[in-house]
Design a protein around this motif. Sequence first.
Motif, mmCIF file in Angstrom:
data_model
loop_
_atom_site.group_PDB
_atom_site.id
_atom_site.type_symbol
_atom_site.label_atom_id
_atom_site.label_comp_id
_atom_site.label_asym_id
_atom_site.label_seq_id
_atom_site.Cartn_x
_atom_site.Cartn_y
_atom_site.Cartn_z
ATOM 1 N N ALA A 10 0.828 -1.202 0.000
ATOM 2 C CA ALA A 10 0.000 0.000 0.000
ATOM 3 C C ALA A 10 0.863 1.253 0.000
ATOM 4 O O ALA A 10 1.187 1.808 1.041
ATOM 5 C CB ALA A 10 -0.930 -0.007 1.206
ATOM 6 N N ILE A 11 1.226 1.716 -1.174
ATOM 7 C CA ILE A 11 2.022 2.931 -1.326
ATOM 8 C C ILE A 11 1.084 4.126 -1.170
ATOM 9 O O ILE A 11 0.091 4.235 -1.884
ATOM 10 C CB ILE A 11 2.697 2.988 -2.711
ATOM 11 N N ALA A 28 12.052 0.131 -15.546
ATOM 12 C CA ALA A 28 11.152 1.238 -15.207
ATOM 13 C C ALA A 28 9.702 0.764 -15.129
ATOM 14 O O ALA A 28 8.971 1.131 -14.208
ATOM 15 C CB ALA A 28 11.291 2.359 -16.236
ATOM 16 N N ASN A 29 9.276 -0.067 -16.074
ATOM 17 C CA ASN A 29 7.895 -0.572 -16.060
ATOM 18 C C ASN A 29 7.658 -1.581 -14.942
ATOM 19 O O ASN A 29 6.520 -1.795 -14.530
ATOM 20 C CB ASN A 29 7.525 -1.180 -17.400
ATOM 21 N N ALA A 30 8.724 -2.216 -14.462
ATOM 22 C CA ALA A 30 8.600 -3.155 -13.341
ATOM 23 C C ALA A 30 8.622 -2.418 -12.013
ATOM 24 O O ALA A 30 8.363 -3.009 -10.966
ATOM 25 C CB ALA A 30 9.724 -4.186 -13.383
ATOM 26 N N GLY A 31 8.929 -1.133 -12.056
ATOM 27 C CA GLY A 31 8.935 -0.299 -10.858
ATOM 28 C C GLY A 31 7.633 0.469 -10.722
ATOM 29 O O GLY A 31 6.642 0.187 -11.395
ATOM 30 N N ILE A 32 7.656 1.451 -9.841
ATOM 31 C CA ILE A 32 6.480 2.294 -9.588
ATOM 32 C C ILE A 32 6.899 3.746 -9.753
ATOM 33 O O ILE A 32 7.853 4.197 -9.117
ATOM 34 C CB ILE A 32 5.937 2.081 -8.158
ATOM 35 N N ALA A 33 6.201 4.471 -10.614
ATOM 36 C CA ALA A 33 6.485 5.891 -10.830
ATOM 37 C C ALA A 33 5.717 6.743 -9.821
ATOM 38 O O ALA A 33 4.769 6.272 -9.187
ATOM 39 C CB ALA A 33 6.092 6.285 -12.256
ATOM 40 N N VAL A 47 -2.810 -0.823 -9.777
ATOM 41 C CA VAL A 47 -2.069 -0.165 -10.851
ATOM 42 C C VAL A 47 -0.691 0.256 -10.354
ATOM 43 O O VAL A 47 0.327 -0.141 -10.908
ATOM 44 C CB VAL A 47 -2.824 1.060 -11.409
ATOM 45 N N ASN A 48 -0.659 1.064 -9.299
ATOM 46 C CA ASN A 48 0.621 1.517 -8.759
ATOM 47 C C ASN A 48 0.649 1.472 -7.232
ATOM 48 O O ASN A 48 1.425 2.163 -6.602
ATOM 49 C CB ASN A 48 0.990 2.903 -9.287
ATOM 50 N N ARG A 49 -0.179 0.646 -6.659
ATOM 51 C CA ARG A 49 -0.137 0.289 -5.234
ATOM 52 C C ARG A 49 -0.873 -1.034 -5.099
ATOM 53 O O ARG A 49 -1.764 -1.338 -5.887
ATOM 54 C CB ARG A 49 -0.740 1.370 -4.346
#
Length: 142
Positions: A47-48, A81-86, A94-96
Amino acid sequence: MFDLHNNIKRVRSISPIAIGTTGTGQAGKIVDTQGYEAVEFEFDYGAITATAAVFTPVVKHGDATGSMTSIADSDLIGTEANAGIAAGARTSGVNRNVSKRLGYKGGKRYVQVSKLSSTATAGTPVSATVLLAVPRHAPVAT
């Protein structure tokens, strides 16, 4: 017959941990791919909440454990980059609270998630797993 269970091996590279801005991130264990024809890196992000947080994986490979180098983009299926979180607004799935993956098509014996780091002290739990597949000898011990 569809039998994935006896044809893969999961290796925990980075155990689930809350990472912050330590400057070094978390280093994963070096994984021996001998006996397997396919490798996939898997990244799990919790949970970012910090919208400024950026999570970046770095993967390496080598013919010997003492000579690991960054994997060239041409040896990856996808990008680090796509395997990371921007940075940005957070959406679950999606990103959390999401899993991402990165394929490897290089020919080196050893691989490693050499660094998984964050730009913000978010306390977000993350982990990394290396999936080995297409074994030369199956079934694979679980």
